[in-house]
Design a protein around this motif. Sequence first.
Motif, PDB file in Angstrom:
ATOM      1  N   LEU A   7       0.825  -1.205   0.000  1.00 14.27           N
ATOM      2  CA  LEU A   7       0.000   0.000   0.000  1.00 14.27           C
ATOM      3  C   LEU A   7       0.863   1.261   0.000  1.00 14.27           C
ATOM      4  O   LEU A   7       0.603   2.214  -0.753  1.00 14.27           O
ATOM      5  CB  LEU A   7      -0.944   0.011   1.205  1.00 14.27           C
ATOM      6  N   ILE A   8       1.888   1.291   0.836  1.00 13.64           N
ATOM      7  CA  ILE A   8       2.785   2.451   0.901  1.00 13.64           C
ATOM      8  C   ILE A   8       3.518   2.629  -0.428  1.00 13.64           C
ATOM      9  O   ILE A   8       3.633   3.748  -0.942  1.00 13.64           O
ATOM     10  CB  ILE A   8       3.778   2.319   2.079  1.00 13.64           C
ATOM     11  N   GLU A   9       4.012   1.543  -0.989  1.00 19.15           N
ATOM     12  CA  GLU A   9       4.725   1.647  -2.264  1.00 19.15           C
ATOM     13  C   GLU A   9       3.813   2.151  -3.371  1.00 19.15           C
ATOM     14  O   GLU A   9       4.221   2.985  -4.190  1.00 19.15           O
ATOM     15  CB  GLU A   9       5.349   0.301  -2.630  1.00 19.15           C
ATOM     16  N   ALA A  10       2.582   1.666  -3.399  1.00 25.19           N
ATOM     17  CA  ALA A  10       1.618   2.149  -4.401  1.00 25.19           C
ATOM     18  C   ALA A  10       1.338   3.631  -4.177  1.00 25.19           C
ATOM     19  O   ALA A  10       1.307   4.422  -5.137  1.00 25.19           O
ATOM     20  CB  ALA A  10       0.326   1.338  -4.331  1.00 25.19           C
ATOM     21  N   GLY A  11       1.144   4.011  -2.920  1.00 24.36           N
ATOM     22  CA  GLY A  11       0.935   5.421  -2.605  1.00 24.36           C
ATOM     23  C   GLY A  11       2.105   6.279  -3.034  1.00 24.36           C
ATOM     24  O   GLY A  11       1.920   7.374  -3.580  1.00 24.36           O
ATOM     25  N   ASN A  12       3.305   5.786  -2.812  1.00 26.36           N
ATOM     26  CA  ASN A  12       4.504   6.535  -3.204  1.00 26.36           C
ATOM     27  C   ASN A  12       4.592   6.694  -4.723  1.00 26.36           C
ATOM     28  O   ASN A  12       5.009   7.747  -5.215  1.00 26.36           O
ATOM     29  CB  ASN A  12       5.762   5.854  -2.667  1.00 26.36           C
ATOM     30  N   ARG A  13       4.203   5.665  -5.463  1.00 28.06           N
ATOM     31  CA  ARG A  13       4.196   5.769  -6.929  1.00 28.06           C
ATOM     32  C   ARG A  13       3.190   6.828  -7.376  1.00 28.06           C
ATOM     33  O   ARG A  13       3.500   7.674  -8.215  1.00 28.06           O
ATOM     34  CB  ARG A  13       3.885   4.415  -7.572  1.00 28.06           C
ATOM     35  N   TYR A  14       1.985   6.773  -6.813  1.00 25.38           N
ATOM     36  CA  TYR A  14       0.978   7.781  -7.150  1.00 25.38           C
ATOM     37  C   TYR A  14       1.452   9.183  -6.760  1.00 25.38           C
ATOM     38  O   TYR A  14       1.249  10.144  -7.502  1.00 25.38           O
ATOM     39  CB  TYR A  14      -0.359   7.483  -6.466  1.00 25.38           C
ATOM     40  N   PHE A  15       2.081   9.293  -5.616  1.00 28.23           N
ATOM     41  CA  PHE A  15       2.598  10.577  -5.156  1.00 28.23           C
ATOM     42  C   PHE A  15       3.604  11.122  -6.168  1.00 28.23           C
ATOM     43  O   PHE A  15       3.546  12.287  -6.554  1.00 28.23           O
ATOM     44  CB  PHE A  15       3.239  10.413  -3.774  1.00 28.23           C
ATOM     45  N   ALA A  16       4.540  10.276  -6.599  1.00 22.43           N
ATOM     46  CA  ALA A  16       5.569  10.692  -7.553  1.00 22.43           C
ATOM     47  C   ALA A  16       4.960  11.130  -8.881  1.00 22.43           C
ATOM     48  O   ALA A  16       5.493  12.015  -9.555  1.00 22.43           O
ATOM     49  CB  ALA A  16       6.568   9.553  -7.769  1.00 22.43           C
ATOM     50  N   GLU A  17       3.832  10.529  -9.245  1.00 17.75           N
ATOM     51  CA  GLU A  17       3.144  10.879 -10.494  1.00 17.75           C
ATOM     52  C   GLU A  17       2.272  12.122 -10.353  1.00 17.75           C
ATOM     53  O   GLU A  17       1.751  12.625 -11.343  1.00 17.75           O
ATOM     54  CB  GLU A  17       2.242   9.719 -10.937  1.00 17.75           C
ATOM     55  N   GLY A  18       2.067  12.562  -9.122  1.00 22.01           N
ATOM     56  CA  GLY A  18       1.179  13.698  -8.901  1.00 22.01           C
ATOM     57  C   GLY A  18      -0.282  13.300  -8.858  1.00 22.01           C
ATOM     58  O   GLY A  18      -1.167  14.151  -8.957  1.00 22.01           O
ATOM     59  N   SER A  19      -0.556  12.022  -8.677  1.00 24.95           N
ATOM     60  CA  SER A  19      -1.934  11.520  -8.567  1.00 24.95           C
ATOM     61  C   SER A  19      -2.326  11.550  -7.092  1.00 24.95           C
ATOM     62  O   SER A  19      -2.283  10.537  -6.389  1.00 24.95           O
ATOM     63  CB  SER A  19      -2.026  10.094  -9.129  1.00 24.95           C
ATOM     64  N   TRP A  20      -2.702  12.738  -6.628  1.00 25.48           N
ATOM     65  CA  TRP A  20      -2.902  12.980  -5.198  1.00 25.48           C
ATOM     66  C   TRP A  20      -4.037  12.175  -4.587  1.00 25.48           C
ATOM     67  O   TRP A  20      -3.892  11.650  -3.482  1.00 25.48           O
ATOM     68  CB  TRP A  20      -3.102  14.468  -4.934  1.00 25.48           C
ATOM     69  N   VAL A  21      -5.152  12.074  -5.275  1.00 27.63           N
ATOM     70  CA  VAL A  21      -6.304  11.348  -4.725  1.00 27.63           C
ATOM     71  C   VAL A  21      -5.955   9.875  -4.546  1.00 27.63           C
ATOM     72  O   VAL A  21      -6.236   9.277  -3.499  1.00 27.63           O
ATOM     73  CB  VAL A  21      -7.550  11.523  -5.618  1.00 27.63           C
ATOM     74  N   GLU A  22      -5.329   9.302  -5.545  1.00 25.45           N
ATOM     75  CA  GLU A  22      -4.951   7.894  -5.475  1.00 25.45           C
ATOM     76  C   GLU A  22      -3.902   7.652  -4.395  1.00 25.45           C
ATOM     77  O   GLU A  22      -3.973   6.661  -3.660  1.00 25.45           O
ATOM     78  CB  GLU A  22      -4.445   7.409  -6.840  1.00 25.45           C
TER      79      GLU A  22
END
Length: 149
Positions: A7-22
Amino acid sequence: MEQWKRLIEAGNRYFAEGSWVEAREQYLQALALAQVLFERWRDTDAAVAAFVVSQHNLADLQLMIGHPEESAEHLCACHEYLLRCMNSEHLAPALRQAALNHSNRTYISLLNFVAEHGAYPRTDRLLGAHAPGDASPAERLASVIRQYH
């Protein structure tokens, strides 16, 4: 623990992409899992670290989207939770010790946040509100930092 890491790794990927909601959704799920499993993980340090990382990732996300007060709320909630754990008689001594160890870091994170982004009502309450004329937490931190240069 593996599910939390995913979950954290997925969140970090979304964060890096700028996909804030995800990213927020992944971090919230990670936090929920860390809370549910907090007393059940064999490695007490990992249990506390999972909780802290989840809260701090949410705080970083709130800062990134321009919500510093919400960021402060996550940092304060994290530190307050560890303080309660340290004093909780029903928790295992190892878990209480891990909470104590991590509370030093969460306290420093709060001080750094206030120094950089200013104080908010909850940070003032948690860090010790000051009387008129007293130094604010940010001013006290700046004073401490100057002593070491």
